[in-house]
Write an enzyme that holds these catalytic residues in place. Structure first.
Site, mmCIF file in Angstrom:
data_model
loop_
_atom_site.group_PDB
_atom_site.id
_atom_site.type_symbol
_atom_site.label_atom_id
_atom_site.label_comp_id
_atom_site.label_asym_id
_atom_site.label_seq_id
_atom_site.Cartn_x
_atom_site.Cartn_y
_atom_site.Cartn_z
ATOM 1 N N TYR A 287 -33.330 -42.468 -94.261
ATOM 2 C CA TYR A 287 -32.756 -43.980 -94.364
ATOM 3 C C TYR A 287 -32.464 -44.642 -93.297
ATOM 4 C CZ TYR A 287 -32.305 -41.566 -98.983
ATOM 5 O OH TYR A 287 -32.445 -40.794 -100.205
ATOM 6 N N SER B 169 -33.346 -37.789 -103.528
ATOM 7 C CA SER B 169 -34.481 -38.383 -103.123
ATOM 8 C C SER B 169 -35.760 -37.504 -102.212
ATOM 9 C CB SER B 169 -33.866 -39.213 -101.960
ATOM 10 O OG SER B 169 -33.113 -40.314 -102.558
ATOM 11 N N LYS C 151 -38.836 -37.818 -103.648
ATOM 12 C CA LYS C 151 -39.749 -38.913 -103.336
ATOM 13 C C LYS C 151 -41.267 -38.512 -102.552
ATOM 14 C CE LYS C 151 -35.924 -41.971 -103.346
ATOM 15 N NZ LYS C 151 -35.088 -42.896 -102.523
ATOM 16 N N TYR D 194 -38.211 -42.110 -112.846
ATOM 17 C CA TYR D 194 -37.449 -42.233 -111.540
ATOM 18 C C TYR D 194 -36.239 -41.594 -111.767
ATOM 19 C CZ TYR D 194 -34.995 -43.631 -107.483
ATOM 20 O OH TYR D 194 -34.308 -43.744 -106.329
ATOM 21 N N VAL E 63 -29.018 -37.383 -101.813
ATOM 22 C CA VAL E 63 -27.809 -37.500 -101.990
ATOM 23 C C VAL E 63 -27.303 -36.285 -102.873
ATOM 24 C CG1 VAL E 63 -27.952 -40.226 -101.871
ATOM 25 C CG2 VAL E 63 -28.072 -38.932 -103.953
#
Length: 310
Positions: free
Chosen positions: A246, A70, A73, A194, A264
């Site tokens: 998060y 992530s 991103k 993605y 992760v």
């Protein structure tokens, strides 16, 4: 505690952190829900701090490649902001989610508009933007990442396929947004991109280099034709601080006090503007999906140096 100065011996600080983290062994679990990530040796640990001037300090497994997941991103968002500018925020918000990164309940409640670009639904919208706007999204995104790192960064196709094989919730999120009119392209095409972007492999050294210029708040950030203005770079820092971890973002801001992003794969990257960028990697995760040892390492770093954005 030593106070942050221009003569700070970061190398000594990192060595102290490595020693203290030995008492933190055995915390967290390697994510078993992604088969390829479950195979990673949980005992590996690396850390790299690179100053804005380019001086590097590293310890442990800082030269071992891992999947940044992530953290990618932030990089895809950099391109999307450059292309759509303020229009991007009509499709994705900028608020902390307060929920798990793959929550579908919140997405339905908010009519298919993801709370922010760092939860899975938000990143899938960003992927949709790049699939629409780039002629060759996979190749162009990779070239951008290679440009900001100055390294031969590559995707790990095996990790991408592993994620795809168990990506049921991401598929659900994508189809819900498609039904709500917030996904333009074919769902499978968007998800393929993605998963591939999440599979990017870097070392701690490369990751710190990739984000180093975010800390130079007086300079634009990016590479090639995708350059953020100083104002946009500052807003990206704000998003990383409030949404980068998060539903543990508040805890990270409270304990560490730096903007950053986790993945992760066990990596975390964070920065102290005008001072340094730091990356840390340890595969076992806590219950919120962040590296257990990585979170502690960065808490120790800002405690020992007395440096945070506050």
């Amino acid at each position: 505690m030593c106070m942050l100065t221009d003569m700070m011996d970061y190398g000594a600080v990192l060595c102290e952190i490595a020693v203290e983290l030995k008492e933190f062994e055995g915390k967290g679990k390697v994510p078993s829900y992604i088969p390829e990530l479950a195979k990673v040796d949980p005992n590996q640990f690396g850390m790299c701090l690179t100053t804005v001037e380019g001086t590097r300090y590293e310890i442990g497994d800082s030269q071992v490649k891992f999947s940044i997941q992530s953290i990618s991103k932030v990089l895809s968002l950099t391109i999307a902001i450059n292309i759509l500018r303020s229009d991007l925020w009509k499709r994705v918000g900028v608020e902390p989610s307060g929920n798990p990164f793959n929550s579908i309940v919140q997405l339905e409640y908010e009519n298919g508009i993801p709370r922010n670009p760092f939860i899975n639904a938000g990143a899938i919208v960003i992927a949709d933007v790049l699939v629409s706007q780039l002629k060759r999204p996979k190749e162009e995104f990779l070239a951008f990442v290679q440009g900001i790192t100055g390294s031969d960064i590559q995707y790990n196709e095996q990790v991408a396929q592993s994620e795809k094989s168990v990506g049921y919730m991401n598929t659900s999120l994508a189809y819900m947004m498609k039904e709500k009119g917030n996904l333009v392209n074919d769902v499978e095409e968007v998800l393929d991109f993605y998963y591939l972007q999440c599979s990017l492999e870097m070392t701690c050294v490369e990751l710190a280099e990739a984000f180093r210029n975010f800390g130079e708040t007086g300079k634009p950030f990016g590479h090639g034709e995708y350059i953020l203005t100083m104002s946009q770079a500052l807003r990206m820092n704000a998003l990383m601080l409030t949404c980068g971890f998060y539903d543990e973002s508040g805890e990270f801001a409270f304990e560490v006090g730096l903007p950053g992003k986790s993945g992760v794969g066990g990596a975390i990257v964070a920065l102290l503007p005008e001072r340094y960028c730091v990356s840390v990697w340890s595969p076992p995760l806590n219950k919120k999906g962040n590296s257990s040892k990585g979170m502690k390492a960065l808490e120790l770093l800002t405690t020992k140096t007395g440096g945070s954005i506050f």
